[in-house]
Design an enzyme around this catalytic site. Sequence first.
Site, PDB file in Angstrom:
ATOM      1  N   LYS A  53       7.300  -2.883  67.044  1.00  0.00           N
ATOM      2  CA  LYS A  53       6.270  -2.664  66.008  1.00  0.00           C
ATOM      3  C   LYS A  53       5.964  -1.171  65.878  1.00  0.00           C
ATOM      4  O   LYS A  53       5.919  -0.628  64.765  1.00  0.00           O
ATOM      5  CB  LYS A  53       4.987  -3.438  66.360  1.00  0.00           C
ATOM      6  N   GLN A  97      -2.041  -7.005  70.829  1.00  0.00           N
ATOM      7  CA  GLN A  97      -0.973  -7.972  71.098  1.00  0.00           C
ATOM      8  C   GLN A  97      -1.500  -9.140  71.930  1.00  0.00           C
ATOM      9  O   GLN A  97      -2.198  -8.950  72.927  1.00  0.00           O
ATOM     10  CB  GLN A  97       0.194  -7.274  71.817  1.00  0.00           C
ATOM     11  N   ASP A 120      -3.542  -8.346  61.609  1.00  0.00           N
ATOM     12  CA  ASP A 120      -3.059  -9.644  62.083  1.00  0.00           C
ATOM     13  C   ASP A 120      -3.671 -10.798  61.279  1.00  0.00           C
ATOM     14  O   ASP A 120      -3.254 -11.951  61.433  1.00  0.00           O
ATOM     15  CB  ASP A 120      -3.494  -9.837  63.537  1.00  0.00           C
TER      16      ASP A 120
HETATM   17  N1  GUN Z   1       1.907 -12.408  69.838  1.00  0.00           N
HETATM   18  C1  GUN Z   1       2.901 -13.125  69.254  1.00  0.00           C
HETATM   19  N2  GUN Z   1       2.847 -12.998  67.912  1.00  0.00           N
HETATM   20  C2  GUN Z   1       1.786 -12.192  67.652  1.00  0.00           C
HETATM   21  C3  GUN Z   1       1.231 -11.683  66.448  1.00  0.00           C
HETATM   22  O1  GUN Z   1       1.670 -11.973  65.328  1.00  0.00           O
HETATM   23  N3  GUN Z   1       0.146 -10.884  66.592  1.00  0.00           N
HETATM   24  C4  GUN Z   1      -0.383 -10.585  67.803  1.00  0.00           C
HETATM   25  N4  GUN Z   1      -1.453  -9.784  67.849  1.00  0.00           N
HETATM   26  N5  GUN Z   1       0.120 -11.022  68.944  1.00  0.00           N
HETATM   27  C5  GUN Z   1       1.205 -11.825  68.857  1.00  0.00           C
END
Ligand code: GUN
Length: 299
Positions: A53, A97, A120
Amino acid sequence: MAKIINGTEVAASVIDQVKSSASALQADTGVQTGLAVVIVGSDPASQAYVGSKSKMAKECGFKSVQHSLPEETTQQELLALVAELNADPTIHGILVQLPLPKHLDSEPVIQSILPEKDVDGLHVVNAGKLATGDIETGLISCTPAGSLILVRTIHGEDLSGLNAVVIGRSNLFGKPMGQLLLSRNATVTMAHSRTKDLAGVCARADILVAAVGRPEMVRGDWVKPGATVIDVGINRVPAPEKGDGKFKLVGDCDFLSCEAVAGAISPVPRGVGPMTIAMLMANTVIAAYRMAGKPVPKF
Ligand code: GUN
């Protein structure tokens, strides 16, 4: 034989649009789009996701900040970091995350992110906007938003008359996915672990979206002939055929048997996965445009 939906290719075209939008915003207003990614602890899969990311944010021309906090970080310390990022005008998107280490309570952390920086789409304000049919003014969870774009490549914008079945009811995916499909006029069934006759429910789906977290659970005989199958699972399973101790990624659908029946199917890898990162970048540039008071690009 189904058409294979190429998520890598669709994601690349979203990323191209993010790059041109970010550079146009910067040329017009001097604002560089900023994304902050926060990770707590050392889970290797999460580290890998977060690394990609941050890297993609840089490639898009963003200011990209990664905060890697130690496992023993306290709730107060994490909340203090989010507060600092909320107040930072150079940061337009904040992602914490998930999952967080067990001693931390993720919900208050997520709800402390300013809704306009919640790339998110997990803040109750953003989830509520989607739930009430407002798909314009909030931020939508990245994996459902990306999955809907894959559906659009097959069925176009309007899903009137089509039955969609989503397996999985999480806040991060299943619920927003169901609501997005509904916003496009699909007739939506939300299935989950307590659903009776799951195979029978799936067999009525023109669009079948699987997010169960169980490797290869959905079999070809659950799939209606000609249906579109979107596989949201990413499961790491042993692959002795590749050598001792080797692993491979598989989805929640048994690819070969589903592909034989479906009209179109997204593979794992190179299906939904690249779309999640692309939509995170899209949400971040959308947030930057809104904060700059400029008309927002559409993805
Ligand atoms: N962990 C797995 N997928 C995601 C996501 O889309 N966002 C976040 N913040 N954590 C994740």
